[in-house]
Design a protein around this motif. Structure first.
Motif, short mmCIF file in Angstrom:
data_model
loop_
_atom_site.label_atom_id
_atom_site.label_comp_id
_atom_site.label_asym_id
_atom_site.label_seq_id
_atom_site.Cartn_x
_atom_site.Cartn_y
_atom_site.Cartn_z
N ARG A 158 0.67 -1.10 0.03
CA ARG A 158 0.01 -0.04 -0.13
C ARG A 158 0.94 1.17 0.03
O ARG A 158 0.71 2.30 -0.84
N LEU A 159 1.82 1.48 0.79
CA LEU A 159 2.72 2.59 1.10
C LEU A 159 3.55 2.59 -0.44
O LEU A 159 3.82 3.70 -0.98
N ALA A 160 3.81 1.54 -1.15
CA ALA A 160 4.80 1.72 -2.16
C ALA A 160 3.92 2.16 -3.48
O ALA A 160 4.16 3.01 -4.10
N ARG A 161 2.75 1.62 -3.37
CA ARG A 161 1.92 2.25 -4.52
C ARG A 161 1.39 3.62 -4.32
O ARG A 161 1.43 4.45 -4.94
N ALA A 190 1.54 7.31 -6.41
CA ALA A 190 0.31 8.11 -6.78
C ALA A 190 0.08 9.22 -6.01
O ALA A 190 -0.27 10.22 -6.66
N GLU A 191 0.62 9.39 -4.77
CA GLU A 191 0.47 10.83 -4.17
C GLU A 191 1.87 11.17 -3.36
O GLU A 191 1.60 12.27 -2.88
N GLY A 192 2.77 10.48 -3.53
CA GLY A 192 4.26 11.17 -2.92
C GLY A 192 4.40 9.95 -1.80
O GLY A 192 3.31 9.63 -0.99
N PRO A 193 5.58 10.10 -1.32
CA PRO A 193 6.08 9.12 -0.12
C PRO A 193 5.53 9.52 1.03
O PRO A 193 5.39 10.63 1.48
N SER A 194 4.68 8.63 1.92
CA SER A 194 4.07 8.99 3.18
C SER A 194 4.11 7.66 4.16
O SER A 194 4.10 6.77 3.44
N ASN A 212 13.34 6.58 6.19
CA ASN A 212 13.05 5.71 5.08
C ASN A 212 12.20 6.45 4.05
O ASN A 212 12.25 5.99 2.93
N LEU A 213 11.45 7.49 4.47
CA LEU A 213 10.86 8.37 3.23
C LEU A 213 11.69 9.10 2.50
O LEU A 213 11.58 9.36 1.39
N ARG A 214 13.01 9.65 3.01
CA ARG A 214 13.90 10.36 2.54
C ARG A 214 14.62 9.04 1.39
O ARG A 214 15.05 9.76 0.52
#
Length: 211
Positions: free
Chosen positions: A84-87, A91-95, A101-103
């Protein structure tokens, strides 16, 4: 006994194991593979090819980048949440993960090579390599379950010391040896045993285990 009646932490396995200890770990892995049923073996064999397909899909064909994004978001998440996070990153940017890890995800999506961003000697780096090339005979994902399978003890929330490069390398070596004897790819052996192990430990309403 610790406060509250909690079980004491288990001792860390030695990172310089003797030949007898290594052989015991290898036999434990082979035994776990043999106890997996055929359906679990089939799902384990397609696990990394399936993840490879996801990396290709979310990145519009840039599998290397997609595999890096998935791996960077894998720490302490279930596979369902990891996906879900990878998709969502595309789609909307890393979060939805730690700042560090987001960096890493941002750097990879901006063009940095995952091998320059991820800790390649640790689980995250091996996870990236297994997704990138499911046929690669070298990388092995040693997570808490892979550790417990090899030592044939359930550590629960106890520390396993997998941050040690030597301890990680020891267990990876044991999975490679087990795979050679089974005539399988090491990542396949790890995935099959992981599937069987986590499902045995899950309750009747199965929840995907953390990697």
């Amino acid at each position: 006994m610790p406060k509250g009646g909690a079980r004491p932490s288990r001792p860390l396995i030695p990172f310089k194991a003797d030949e007898e200890t290594r052989e015991r770990y290898v036999q434990n892995i082979i035994g776990a593979f043999g106890r997996a049923n055929e359906e679990q073996k089939q799902r384990g064999r397609v696990w990394y090819p399936m993840a490879h397909g996801l990396a290709n899909l979310i990145s519009d064909g840039n599998v290397r980048e997609g595999a890096g994004v998935i791996a960077a978001l894998s720490a302490n998440t279930s596979w369902r949440e990891n996906e879900r996070l990878a998709r969502g990153a595309y789609a909307e940017g890393p979060s939805g993960h730690t700042r560090d890890n987001l960096r890493k995800v941002e750097r990879i999506m901006l063009g940095d090579d995952p091998e320059d961003v991820l800790p390649m000697s640790a689980k995250t780096g091996h996870f990236f390599r297994c997704i990138l090339d499911p046929e690669d005979p070298d990388p092995v994902v040693i997570d808490r379950h892979a550790h417990d399978i090899a030592v044939r003890k359930i550590y629960g929330n106890s520390e396993r010391g997998l941050g040690s490069k030597q301890r990680y390398a020891l267990l990876a070596r044991c999975y490679r040896e087990a795979a050679m004897r089974l005539d399988e790819i090491p990542s396949c052996v790890q995935a099959v045993t992981w599937v069987a192990h986590t499902e045995r430990r899950a309750d009747s309403t199965f929840r995907p285990e953390q990697r």
